[in-house]
Design an enzyme around this catalytic site. Structure first.
Site, mmCIF file in Angstrom:
data_model
loop_
_atom_site.group_PDB
_atom_site.id
_atom_site.type_symbol
_atom_site.label_atom_id
_atom_site.label_comp_id
_atom_site.label_asym_id
_atom_site.label_seq_id
_atom_site.Cartn_x
_atom_site.Cartn_y
_atom_site.Cartn_z
ATOM 1 N N LYS A 44 0.883 -1.197 0.132
ATOM 2 C CA LYS A 44 0.006 0.188 0.070
ATOM 3 C C LYS A 44 0.936 1.174 0.004
ATOM 4 O O LYS A 44 0.401 2.131 -0.589
ATOM 5 C CB LYS A 44 -0.995 0.044 1.034
ATOM 6 C CG LYS A 44 -2.056 -0.971 0.968
ATOM 7 C CD LYS A 44 -3.209 -1.037 2.078
ATOM 8 C CE LYS A 44 -4.229 -2.253 2.171
ATOM 9 N NZ LYS A 44 -5.153 -2.215 3.207
ATOM 10 N N ASP A 80 -9.944 2.380 2.097
ATOM 11 C CA ASP A 80 -10.151 1.737 3.454
ATOM 12 C C ASP A 80 -11.088 2.245 4.465
ATOM 13 O O ASP A 80 -11.878 1.761 5.035
ATOM 14 C CB ASP A 80 -8.847 1.414 3.850
ATOM 15 C CG ASP A 80 -7.955 0.039 3.273
ATOM 16 O OD1 ASP A 80 -8.846 -0.696 2.598
ATOM 17 O OD2 ASP A 80 -6.938 0.018 3.300
ATOM 18 N N TYR A 193 -10.319 -10.825 8.785
ATOM 19 C CA TYR A 193 -11.314 -11.816 8.427
ATOM 20 C C TYR A 193 -10.683 -13.172 8.071
ATOM 21 O O TYR A 193 -9.487 -13.288 7.639
ATOM 22 C CB TYR A 193 -12.226 -11.357 7.399
ATOM 23 C CG TYR A 193 -11.727 -11.165 6.005
ATOM 24 C CD1 TYR A 193 -11.059 -9.897 5.714
ATOM 25 C CD2 TYR A 193 -11.632 -12.190 5.091
ATOM 26 C CE1 TYR A 193 -10.290 -9.777 4.494
ATOM 27 C CE2 TYR A 193 -10.833 -12.191 3.737
ATOM 28 C CZ TYR A 193 -10.163 -10.909 3.710
ATOM 29 O OH TYR A 193 -9.421 -10.593 2.616
#
Ligand code: ATR
Length: 249
Positions: A44, A80, A193
């Protein structure tokens, strides 16, 4: 799935960049005619560097998860924070305004969501991190509503929203979040997750607290990127459901 919904015919590929080859990878994609890239860890910061210009929210986060390629121009964006806020508001019904928030972690993931959280008018944000100096550096950005605190001291008050933005669960480590941080109406949110709940989620659930993982955020940040590229806001609920089913199948 978003493109199918919108009736847009596109190619979407999963590409693994070399550790030191992210810029080359993006230039190669541009040469092949690709118009956009969703970028994930650990690229990123590289994504922000490779861009010729960046949106204010990408600059503030110091990182980008979305690139838009238009000829020689590469624009970096960061969806995000918007994805997290949308997941909280739309999918989980959590109002941020007036909330007391505990943000666990002070790395890129925490930095990326801090300003979007502040923009939603919480009562305050306490940042707790394993390395206290990093939490203090993040809290020193100049907003009086933000404080850094050692995680052990965070239990002096209960929080309405506890967000795990650390990567502790990737290493299978538990976080020493004091029980007193949670109250009956707290929401414990893990930005991670997976098929199984994280240690943080299990710990919160054991205290009777409502728990969510980051799958909704994943889909919402992607929807926000898709909106930027195509001007169409996809329906995210069916996509979250399909991914949940695939994860737990
Ligand atoms: P990211 O971009 O995913 O945030 P990062 O910048 O490496 O990655 O930050 C990882 C975050 O998870 C940091 O807040 C880190 O704490 P430190 O600043 O003390 O390193 C936190 N973290 C990682 N592993 C952890 C663990 N086992 N226990 C507690 N915190 C952890």
């Amino acid at each position: 799935m978003f493109a199918e919904q919108a009736g847009i015919d596109l190619t979407y590929e999963r590409i693994e960049a070399q550790a030191d080859g992210f810029a080359d990878c993006v230039h190669h994609l541009r040469a092949r005619g690709f118009r956009g890239v969703n970028v994930t860890l650990p690229f990123k910061e590289d994504a922000l560097r490779v861009a010729s210009n960046a949106t204010p929210r990408a600059l503030r986060a110091g990182a980008a998860n979305t690139l838009t390629i238009d000829g020689q121009r590469i624009e970096a964006d960061n969806t995000d924070g918007a994805g997290l806020l949308r997941d909280l508001a739309e999918n989980l019904g959590k109002t941020i305004a007036g909330c007391h928030i505990l943000l666990l972690g002070a790395g890129g993931a925490a930095r990326g969501v801090l300003q979007p959280l502040l923009d939603a008018n919480p009562a305050g944000v306490v940042i707790a991190n394993r390395t206290q100096e990093r939490a203090m550096a993040l809290a020193a950005l100049g907003d009086a509503r933000v404080h850094a605190m050692p995680i052990g001291q965070a239990g002096e008050r209960a929080f309405d929203l506890i967000i795990n933005a650390t990567s502790a669960s990737l290493q299978g480590s538990a976080l020493p979040v004091p029980a007193a941080c949670f109250h009956g109406k707290s929401l414990a949110y893990d930005m991670m997750y997976g098929a199984q709940p994280t240690g943080f989620m299990r710990q919160a659930a054991a205290r009777g607290v409502r728990v969510a993982d980051g799958l909704g955020m994943l889909v919402e940040q992607a929807a926000e990127a898709f909106f930027g590229w195509h001007g169409v806001r996809p329906a995210t609920a069916p996509v979250i459901l399909a991914l949940r089913r695939a994860l737990t199948a």
